[in-house]
Write a protein that holds these residues in place. Structure first.
Motif, mmCIF file in Angstrom:
data_model
loop_
_atom_site.group_PDB
_atom_site.id
_atom_site.type_symbol
_atom_site.label_atom_id
_atom_site.label_comp_id
_atom_site.label_asym_id
_atom_site.label_seq_id
_atom_site.Cartn_x
_atom_site.Cartn_y
_atom_site.Cartn_z
ATOM 1 N N LYS A 180 0.719 -1.133 -0.030
ATOM 2 C CA LYS A 180 -0.323 -0.085 0.717
ATOM 3 C C LYS A 180 0.415 1.361 0.186
ATOM 4 O O LYS A 180 0.293 2.155 -0.046
ATOM 5 C CB LYS A 180 -0.618 0.220 1.141
ATOM 6 C CG LYS A 180 -1.390 -1.385 1.041
ATOM 7 C CD LYS A 180 -2.973 -1.081 1.839
ATOM 8 C CE LYS A 180 -3.887 -2.047 2.470
ATOM 9 N NZ LYS A 180 -4.187 -2.419 3.754
ATOM 10 N N ASN A 181 2.272 1.263 0.523
ATOM 11 C CA ASN A 181 3.065 2.389 0.489
ATOM 12 C C ASN A 181 4.189 1.995 -0.451
ATOM 13 O O ASN A 181 4.333 3.095 -0.819
ATOM 14 C CB ASN A 181 4.104 2.199 1.961
ATOM 15 C CG ASN A 181 3.494 2.164 2.999
ATOM 16 O OD1 ASN A 181 2.819 3.205 3.278
ATOM 17 N ND2 ASN A 181 3.691 1.307 4.057
ATOM 18 N N ARG A 182 3.697 1.658 -2.221
ATOM 19 C CA ARG A 182 4.361 1.361 -2.977
ATOM 20 C C ARG A 182 3.174 1.427 -4.163
ATOM 21 O O ARG A 182 4.149 0.957 -4.932
ATOM 22 C CB ARG A 182 5.692 0.687 -2.792
ATOM 23 C CG ARG A 182 6.505 0.832 -1.395
ATOM 24 C CD ARG A 182 7.719 -0.004 -1.992
ATOM 25 N NE ARG A 182 8.743 0.332 -2.862
ATOM 26 C CZ ARG A 182 9.957 0.656 -3.545
ATOM 27 N NH1 ARG A 182 9.896 -1.186 -3.241
ATOM 28 N NH2 ARG A 182 10.340 0.591 -4.274
ATOM 29 N N LEU A 183 2.800 1.791 -4.049
ATOM 30 C CA LEU A 183 1.141 1.587 -5.231
ATOM 31 C C LEU A 183 2.044 2.265 -6.961
ATOM 32 O O LEU A 183 1.837 1.235 -7.653
ATOM 33 C CB LEU A 183 0.000 1.805 -5.060
ATOM 34 C CG LEU A 183 -0.172 1.264 -3.890
ATOM 35 C CD1 LEU A 183 -2.135 1.464 -3.740
ATOM 36 C CD2 LEU A 183 -0.721 -0.485 -4.054
ATOM 37 N N GLU A 184 2.301 3.376 -6.261
ATOM 38 C CA GLU A 184 2.088 3.688 -7.935
ATOM 39 C C GLU A 184 4.160 3.619 -8.641
ATOM 40 O O GLU A 184 4.128 3.969 -9.511
ATOM 41 C CB GLU A 184 3.077 5.879 -7.480
ATOM 42 C CG GLU A 184 4.409 5.774 -6.357
ATOM 43 C CD GLU A 184 3.973 7.435 -5.963
ATOM 44 O OE1 GLU A 184 4.634 7.940 -6.906
ATOM 45 O OE2 GLU A 184 4.436 7.970 -5.011
ATOM 46 N N PHE A 185 4.821 2.451 -7.588
ATOM 47 C CA PHE A 185 5.973 2.133 -8.062
ATOM 48 C C PHE A 185 5.969 0.364 -8.890
ATOM 49 O O PHE A 185 6.379 0.194 -9.174
ATOM 50 C CB PHE A 185 7.619 2.220 -8.159
ATOM 51 C CG PHE A 185 7.431 3.607 -7.021
ATOM 52 C CD1 PHE A 185 8.380 4.665 -7.838
ATOM 53 C CD2 PHE A 185 7.150 3.574 -5.388
ATOM 54 C CE1 PHE A 185 8.131 5.721 -7.531
ATOM 55 C CE2 PHE A 185 7.282 5.215 -5.810
ATOM 56 C CZ PHE A 185 7.643 5.932 -5.980
ATOM 57 N N ARG A 186 4.731 0.236 -9.044
ATOM 58 C CA ARG A 186 4.618 -1.554 -8.580
ATOM 59 C C ARG A 186 4.506 -1.716 -10.264
ATOM 60 O O ARG A 186 3.844 -1.080 -10.830
ATOM 61 C CB ARG A 186 3.203 -2.346 -8.466
ATOM 62 C CG ARG A 186 2.538 -1.614 -8.588
ATOM 63 C CD ARG A 186 0.732 -2.077 -7.843
ATOM 64 N NE ARG A 186 -0.163 -1.571 -7.199
ATOM 65 C CZ ARG A 186 -1.377 -1.231 -7.777
ATOM 66 N NH1 ARG A 186 -1.808 -3.195 -6.910
ATOM 67 N NH2 ARG A 186 -2.350 -1.183 -7.723
ATOM 68 N N CYS A 187 5.220 -2.160 -10.614
ATOM 69 C CA CYS A 187 5.005 -3.732 -11.616
ATOM 70 C C CYS A 187 4.378 -4.980 -12.250
ATOM 71 O O CYS A 187 3.307 -5.211 -12.243
ATOM 72 C CB CYS A 187 6.175 -3.809 -13.056
ATOM 73 S SG CYS A 187 6.091 -3.910 -14.597
ATOM 74 N N ALA A 188 4.751 -5.316 -11.369
ATOM 75 C CA ALA A 188 4.626 -7.293 -11.262
ATOM 76 C C ALA A 188 4.889 -6.872 -9.760
ATOM 77 O O ALA A 188 5.924 -7.497 -9.826
ATOM 78 C CB ALA A 188 4.797 -7.790 -12.830
ATOM 79 N N GLY A 189 3.739 -8.550 -9.153
ATOM 80 C CA GLY A 189 4.532 -9.127 -8.375
ATOM 81 C C GLY A 189 4.003 -10.850 -8.665
ATOM 82 O O GLY A 189 2.887 -11.316 -8.519
ATOM 83 N N MET A 190 4.487 -11.543 -8.019
ATOM 84 C CA MET A 190 4.031 -12.603 -8.771
ATOM 85 C C MET A 190 4.917 -14.069 -8.238
ATOM 86 O O MET A 190 6.238 -13.753 -7.393
ATOM 87 C CB MET A 190 4.233 -13.080 -9.691
ATOM 88 C CG MET A 190 5.811 -13.373 -10.972
ATOM 89 S SD MET A 190 5.684 -13.361 -12.182
ATOM 90 C CE MET A 190 6.019 -11.409 -12.448
ATOM 91 N N PHE A 191 4.818 -15.309 -7.900
ATOM 92 C CA PHE A 191 5.285 -16.381 -7.039
ATOM 93 C C PHE A 191 5.342 -17.768 -7.961
ATOM 94 O O PHE A 191 4.165 -17.650 -8.965
ATOM 95 C CB PHE A 191 4.587 -16.870 -5.638
ATOM 96 C CG PHE A 191 3.192 -17.256 -5.040
ATOM 97 C CD1 PHE A 191 2.904 -18.373 -5.686
ATOM 98 C CD2 PHE A 191 1.864 -16.356 -5.834
ATOM 99 C CE1 PHE A 191 1.420 -19.205 -5.976
ATOM 100 C CE2 PHE A 191 0.688 -16.317 -5.519
ATOM 101 C CZ PHE A 191 0.418 -18.043 -5.640
ATOM 102 N N THR A 192 6.545 -18.796 -7.809
ATOM 103 C CA THR A 192 5.871 -20.079 -8.979
ATOM 104 C C THR A 192 5.512 -21.161 -8.151
ATOM 105 O O THR A 192 5.417 -21.378 -7.554
ATOM 106 C CB THR A 192 7.472 -20.482 -9.151
ATOM 107 O OG1 THR A 192 8.420 -20.174 -7.725
ATOM 108 C CG2 THR A 192 8.887 -18.905 -9.619
ATOM 109 N N GLN A 193 4.847 -21.790 -9.540
ATOM 110 C CA GLN A 193 4.725 -22.530 -9.310
ATOM 111 C C GLN A 193 5.041 -23.924 -10.087
ATOM 112 O O GLN A 193 4.390 -24.966 -9.766
ATOM 113 C CB GLN A 193 3.012 -21.942 -10.163
ATOM 114 C CG GLN A 193 1.401 -21.506 -9.398
ATOM 115 C CD GLN A 193 0.961 -22.046 -8.311
ATOM 116 O OE1 GLN A 193 0.188 -23.190 -8.121
ATOM 117 N NE2 GLN A 193 1.651 -21.658 -6.865
#
Length: 253
Positions: A180-193
């Protein structure tokens, strides 16, 4: 998984404000990570290519031809989310991120491409230029959102974490608040399957290195960020960071 079931997840996870996935107390996992942490209808394929140093120009030209071949023949199945070249960190490395609506679309696209002569020829030509390659199938964290197209030039930081087995739920708990403190900088966030398990990738977009430095320093003045860092660092077995720039045909600039 059916949407109706997904909508019921909060009722059995969040029994009160101090319990469950996003509460202050970490509960024992009662379902698969893919159910608790991810939007089930969105799947990502992360391709990582390590290219021979003398072959990067030729590699980029072939990739520019490959993208329309993949997307046009599978436009109902796959979407290019981003293509980047490493600039700081491990060099001569390329990262390609493809988005699928679900596993069925991924499987259909895989079958189409492995029987497509033009695609096989491109893969053959690329194989001569690549010294090592890797593919990971990932799910996006529900709270992260999808990569957005950017028209102005940015640098991208990809931070990759190898977590201790069994710690992914706890990681998601703290980052659901920290993001919530970094929303303007986010591009992608994921975890491996599929691929290295318990691996997490965060991709951030900044105007330049100076803005990256400034934004990261300001984070420590925002409530809850120190807690996020203090509680997630012990979960990490290994981490690395690289600075990347977008390739000309990438939807993220």
């Amino acid at each position: 998984m059916k949407k109706s079931l997904l909508t019921k997840i909060p009722q059995f996870i969040f029994q009160n404000s101090t319990r469950g996935l996003f509460g202050s107390k970490i509960e024992k996992a009662t379902s698969a990570h893919s159910v608790l942490l991810a939007e089930q209808q969105v799947l990502y394929e992360l391709e990582i290519h390590r290219v021979k140093p003398a072959c990067t120009d030729e590699y980029e030209k072939i990739c520019a031809d490959r993208v329309p071949l993949v997307t046009e023949k599978n436009k109902d199945l796959v979407k290019l989310a981003g293509c980047w070249r490493s600039e700081i960190g491990e060099l001569d490395q390329y990262v390609h991120l493809w988005r699928y609506k679900n596993y069925d679309d991924y499987s259909d696209s895989f079958e189409r491409l492995r029987n497509d002569e033009a695609n096989l020829n491109i893969k053959k030509n690329l194989s001569k230029l690549i010294r090592q390659r890797e593919t990971q199938v990932c799910l996006s964290f529900t709270y992260w959102g999808e990569p957005q197209s950017r028209n102005e030039s940015h640098i991208y930081e990809m931070r990759s974490y190898s977590l201790k087995p069994g710690s992914l739920i706890e990681w998601g708990n703290y980052w659901s608040k920290g993001i919530k403190n970094r929303l303007e900088f986010r591009c992608a966030g994921m975890f491996t399957q599929v691929g290295p398990i318990y691996h997490v990738h965060h991709i951030w977009a900044y105007k330049d290195l100076a803005s990256r430095k400034e934004s990261r320093e300001k984070m420590w003045n925002k409530p809850g960020w120190d807690e996020c860092v203090a509680n997630t660092v012990p979960l990490i077995r290994r981490m690395e960071s690289k600075i990347m720039t977008a390739l000309p045909f990438s939807p993220t600039k």
